[in-house]
Enzyme design. Structure first.
Site, PDB file in Angstrom:
ATOM      1  N   PRO A 272       0.824  -1.217   0.000  1.00 55.65           N
ATOM      2  CA  PRO A 272       0.000   0.000   0.000  1.00 55.65           C
ATOM      3  C   PRO A 272       0.856   1.263   0.000  1.00 55.65           C
ATOM      4  O   PRO A 272       1.964   1.264   0.533  1.00 55.65           O
ATOM      5  CB  PRO A 272      -0.787  -0.094   1.324  1.00 55.65           C
ATOM      6  CG  PRO A 272      -0.573  -1.458   1.850  1.00 55.65           C
ATOM      7  CD  PRO A 272       0.631  -2.030   1.198  1.00 55.65           C
ATOM      8  N   GLY A 273       0.317   2.294  -0.615  1.00 57.17           N
ATOM      9  CA  GLY A 273       0.965   3.608  -0.563  1.00 57.17           C
ATOM     10  C   GLY A 273       2.118   3.789  -1.525  1.00 57.17           C
ATOM     11  O   GLY A 273       2.866   4.763  -1.435  1.00 57.17           O
ATOM     12  N   LYS A 276      -0.022   3.194  -6.641  1.00 60.81           N
ATOM     13  CA  LYS A 276      -0.790   2.446  -7.661  1.00 60.81           C
ATOM     14  C   LYS A 276      -2.009   3.248  -8.119  1.00 60.81           C
ATOM     15  O   LYS A 276      -2.265   3.367  -9.324  1.00 60.81           O
ATOM     16  CB  LYS A 276      -1.208   1.071  -7.090  1.00 60.81           C
ATOM     17  CG  LYS A 276       0.014   0.210  -6.756  1.00 60.81           C
ATOM     18  CD  LYS A 276      -0.345  -1.134  -6.214  1.00 60.81           C
ATOM     19  CE  LYS A 276      -0.947  -1.109  -4.838  1.00 60.81           C
ATOM     20  NZ  LYS A 276      -0.052  -0.577  -3.794  1.00 60.81           N
ATOM     21  N   THR A 277      -2.711   3.819  -7.177  1.00 56.41           N
ATOM     22  CA  THR A 277      -3.877   4.636  -7.550  1.00 56.41           C
ATOM     23  C   THR A 277      -3.420   5.846  -8.352  1.00 56.41           C
ATOM     24  O   THR A 277      -4.051   6.236  -9.346  1.00 56.41           O
ATOM     25  CB  THR A 277      -4.616   5.109  -6.279  1.00 56.41           C
ATOM     26  OG1 THR A 277      -4.768   4.002  -5.414  1.00 56.41           O
ATOM     27  CG2 THR A 277      -5.970   5.699  -6.591  1.00 56.41           C
ATOM     28  N   HIS A 521      15.538  -1.692  27.963  1.00 51.24           N
ATOM     29  CA  HIS A 521      14.975  -2.432  26.826  1.00 51.24           C
ATOM     30  C   HIS A 521      15.582  -1.925  25.511  1.00 51.24           C
ATOM     31  O   HIS A 521      16.092  -2.708  24.708  1.00 51.24           O
ATOM     32  CB  HIS A 521      13.447  -2.253  26.834  1.00 51.24           C
ATOM     33  CG  HIS A 521      12.732  -3.032  25.789  1.00 51.24           C
ATOM     34  ND1 HIS A 521      12.065  -4.200  26.054  1.00 51.24           N
ATOM     35  CD2 HIS A 521      12.580  -2.820  24.466  1.00 51.24           C
ATOM     36  CE1 HIS A 521      11.539  -4.671  24.941  1.00 51.24           C
ATOM     37  NE2 HIS A 521      11.827  -3.844  23.958  1.00 51.24           N
ATOM     38  N   GLU A 522      15.560  -0.598  25.342  1.00 55.68           N
ATOM     39  CA  GLU A 522      16.071  -0.022  24.090  1.00 55.68           C
ATOM     40  C   GLU A 522      17.594  -0.166  23.996  1.00 55.68           C
ATOM     41  O   GLU A 522      18.145  -0.390  22.914  1.00 55.68           O
ATOM     42  CB  GLU A 522      15.666   1.456  23.957  1.00 55.68           C
ATOM     43  CG  GLU A 522      14.165   1.732  23.961  1.00 55.68           C
ATOM     44  CD  GLU A 522      13.381   0.896  22.969  1.00 55.68           C
ATOM     45  OE1 GLU A 522      13.941   0.501  21.927  1.00 55.68           O
ATOM     46  OE2 GLU A 522      12.201   0.609  23.245  1.00 55.68           O
ATOM     47  N   HIS A 525      18.359  -3.517  22.625  1.00 60.76           N
ATOM     48  CA  HIS A 525      18.200  -3.553  21.153  1.00 60.76           C
ATOM     49  C   HIS A 525      19.417  -2.918  20.480  1.00 60.76           C
ATOM     50  O   HIS A 525      19.989  -3.483  19.550  1.00 60.76           O
ATOM     51  CB  HIS A 525      16.972  -2.738  20.723  1.00 60.76           C
ATOM     52  CG  HIS A 525      15.660  -3.401  20.989  1.00 60.76           C
ATOM     53  ND1 HIS A 525      15.414  -4.716  20.722  1.00 60.76           N
ATOM     54  CD2 HIS A 525      14.485  -2.895  21.476  1.00 60.76           C
ATOM     55  CE1 HIS A 525      14.154  -5.001  21.037  1.00 60.76           C
ATOM     56  NE2 HIS A 525      13.569  -3.919  21.504  1.00 60.76           N
TER      57      HIS A 525
END
Ligand code: ADP
Length: 720
Positions: A272-273, A276-277, A521-522, A525
């Protein structure tokens, strides 16, 4: 019972109800005094005898109405009935003899017997005086008080009197007497009209079910008016193919000369995005034709046959349009997989057979578009593997064009389109923007630009306001300020599109322990992201809370990746697992914040096993288990229960081995992680340069080679 009969009965019932209700609502008839029969008079009338002693101003104005009759009888003040001269009540007969009130008083005193009768006209200050052998006279009385005084005099002189009603318009009378009934009737009739209109509307929507739900061609005219192929970037192949179609549709047709047939159906394949349209609109504009957009899901209804009827309607109106305008007509069907999925499997439920019928109708209609009729069908999907083979056969959607995520050059070009003529600060380069937006679609890039412009506009407005307040003139302010968008604005746009709005208020209210949790946590990562030799560099580590994430680590490859190696896949899983691993190692905490990471890790592991042949199961590629033709259960699984179990076991093996590896890394790099957490707790965000400095200050104490990673059967052949 037929609906018509029902409706008529309804109306009759409503009228009956209205009538009955009206009877109750309307004040009932005034209890009539006993009729007094006037000898020689055919009609009897009701008269309210009035006694001066009981009469108040209010009473006089409230004297009950007398029903219409050609003559009246009246009661004497004493209540005795006696015959009166005929009085045409309500009729103020013209008089030949004028009489003033004082003359009347004199007459009452001097010769009461000459006065045959006096009629008080109700609610008017006029009395009608009938004298013996004379024409009646109308006498004006000053007011209600005057009436009372006259009444007293008449009573005293024993002259008979009565009240009569003024002349009333029969229609006004009817309305006033039946006001309640009329009101109830009006309400009911209004209600009936309203319900019949609603019913008609519903009937209309039922009968209109089979009508195509594509967006109105006329309304779309404006939206395609400005779109050309120049407005689309990053998908050169698609543009090339579609330009070919445009050439074949308008002007001299060299393809015909060679007997080459242009595709009737073009399938644009991509996420999507990606534009195509936009491409379909550009085709419509460049051919000077009309454009109609619909979606696969717009054909799908639970009622069998409705979708097929909509397809018929869509093509029917397209043919009409072409016949009338003599110009091409472009039908754009977005998400065609919603209706064009594989047939033949599934549960055979109503919705499946509806989809099959709809798809059949699309095929029939496409076959019916003979030669170059000017109708081009462009469909979009991201799941070409899901589409029914019949849809992809020659003569149908046989022209497949990939509209993928833009590469670096494509992103630069898309940024150039969306920045247009706007001023950008000297620190902004298209290359820099493209570097920051790896994996972003055209629509997302548009979103980045728009966010950046909003922020720049707000900053400009704030500064302008401050300068005006400081006493600068409008000209000075205009000379001082530049309407430019900076790299900071674009950076914020990049994060906004992926992670949502920064939630500064909530961030301020976060507890230290929660912030710490996110920081570890970060940091986990980030630390693991740099262990793998060809991992993507980290550009940002933040614990700034946004609407879609509590914090994030952003990595961007130096050059666009066109494929992914086994090592890269494993390093991404290790990195995803490292958030939870760091929380566990440093805080001994396990919380729900890692669920998204696990999902990403499991997805990657699944693809390694089932699609990329990167597991101990070897080079296999199997479809989704239990996936039916329309995503439902019961379809071709592509593999049996045994293989299914092996796949599950392999996915678990990969993720759990990577988790252990992540734990090993964060344990080895304790110092570096603590240093990073300290900075994050202090200023929430660490950018690439600062991170590079940290990496130099705290070199990793563990190497990728030191890790125990998931095994693969075919490592010799080059899985790594
Ligand atoms: P799709 O149909 O693939 O989902 P759209 O064509 O609806 O995507 O894209 C939405 C908007 O994003 C477009 O109107 C355009 O402004 C922008 N956009 C998307 N892709 C591109 C592109 N390749 N070049 C320029 N703009 C694009």
């Amino acid at each position: 019972m037929k609906p018509n009969t029902k409706f008529i009965l309804w109306i009759l019932g409503a009228f009956l109800f209205a009538f009955i209700a009206g009877r109750f609502v309307t004040p009932g008839p005034v209890p009539a005094p006993k009729p007094v029969h006037a000898p020689g008079r055919a009609a009897a009338v009701y008269v309210q005898p009035i006694k001066p002693s009981q009469t108040s101003e209010k009473d006089i104005s409230n004297i009950p109405t007398i029903s219409a009759a050609p003559a009246i009888t009246s009661g004497s003040p004493s209540g005795a009935a006696f015959v009166q001269a005929p009085v045409n009540r309500g009729q103020q007969t013209p008089t030949t003899s004028d009489l003033t009130i004082s003359e009347l008083y004199q007459l009452i005193e001097s010769n009461p017997k000459s006065i045959a009768n006096v009629s008080f006209i109700n609610s008017e200050n006029i009395v009608r005086v009938e004298r013996v052998n004379q024409l009646p006279s109308l006498v004006k009385v000053s007011d209600v008080g005057g009436k009372q005084a006259l009444l007293a005099k008449l009573d005293k002189s024993k002259i008979s009197f009565q009240t009569v009603e003024p002349k009333v318009d029969p229609i006004a009378k009817l309305i006033s007497e039946n006001f309640g009934t009329i009101l109830v009737l009006l309400v009911i009739v209004g209600f009936l009209i309203y319900s019949s209109r609603r019913a008609a509307k519903q009937m209309g929507s039922i009968t209109g079910m089979g009508k195509s739900r594509s967006k109105d061609v006329e309304k779309l005219k404006d939206s395609i008016a400005k779109v050309t192929f120049k407005d689309v970037a990053g998908c050169e192949e698609a543009v090339k193919e579609l330009r070919r179609v445009v050439k074949g549709l308008v002007g001299a047709n060299v393809y015909k000369e060679f007997g080459a047939e242009l595709p009737k159906g073009i399938l644009l394949i991509g996420p999507p995005g990606t534009g195509k349209t936009l491409l379909a609109k550009a085709v419509a504009h460049e051919t000077g034709g009309s454009f109609e957009v619909t979606s696969g899901s717009a054909f799908v209804e639970m009622l069998v046959g409705v979708g097929a009827s909509r397809v018929r309607d869509l093509f029917e109106s397209a043919r009409k349009k072409v016949a009338e305008s003599k110009k091409p007509h472009i039908i754009f069907i977005d998400e065609i997989d919603a209706v064009g999925g594989k047939r033949g499997g599934g549960t055979g439920s109503g919705s499946n057979s509806e989809r099959e019928q709809t798809l059949n109708q699309i095929l029939v209609e496409m076959d019916g578009v003979i030669g170059n009729q000017g109708i081009i069908i462009i469909a979009a999907t991201n799941r070409v593997d899901m589409l029914d083979d019949a849809l992809l056969r020659p003569g149908r959607f046989d022209c497949h064009v990939s509209v993928d995520l833009p590469d670096r050059a494509g992103r630069e070009a898309i940024f150039a389109i969306h920045i247009g003529e706007r001023l950008i600060a000297s620190d902004v380069t298209l290359a820099g923007l493209a570097h920051r937006t790896y994996g972003y679609s055209g629509a997302e890039i548009k979103g980045v630009c728009n966010r950046a412009f909003i922020l720049a506009a707000e900053r400009y407005a704030g500064r302008r306001e401050a300068l005006v307040q400081s006493g600068m003139s409008a000209e000075q302010v205009a000379a001082e300020l530049v309407k430019e968008t900076t790299m900071v604005d674009f950076d914020e746009g990049v994060d906004f599109v992926r992670y949502g709005n920064p939630d500064v208020a909530k961030q301020g209210r976060m507890k230290i322990i929660d912030k710490k949790n996110t920081a570890y946590h970060e940091a986990g990562h980030a630390d693991t992201a740099v262990i793998s030799p060809d991992a993507d560099p980290v550009v940002k580590i933040t614990i700034m809370r946004r609407s879609k994430a509590l914090g994030y680590v952003q990595t961007m490859p130096d050059t666009d990746r066109v494929s992914i190696t086994r090592q890269q896949a494993l390093s991404r899983i290790v990195m995803a697992m490292a958030g939870r691993a760091a929380q566990e190692v440093f805080l001994n905490t396990v919380d729900a914040g890692a669920s998204n990471d696990f999902q990403q890790a499991a997805d990657m592991a699944k693809r390694m096993v089932t699609a990329w042949g990167m597991s101990r199961l070897g080079p296999i590629s199997v479809g989704e288990r239990g996936e039916g033709p329309f995503g439902g259960g019961g379809g071709h699984a592509g593999f049996g229960q045994d293989l299914g179990n092996e796949i599950d076991r392999e996915i678990r093996y990969i993720t759990s081995t990577c988790y252990k590896a992540a734990k090993k890394i964060v344990e080895a790099n304790r110092e570096r992680i603590e240093a990073l957490v300290a900075i994050l707790m202090h200023k929430e965000t660490v950018l690439a340069d600062e991170w590079q400095a940290l990496l130099k200050a705290y070199p990793s104490k563990i190497k990728w080679e030191d890790l125990t990673l998931p095994e693969a059967e075919f490592t010799e052949e080059g899985g790594k």
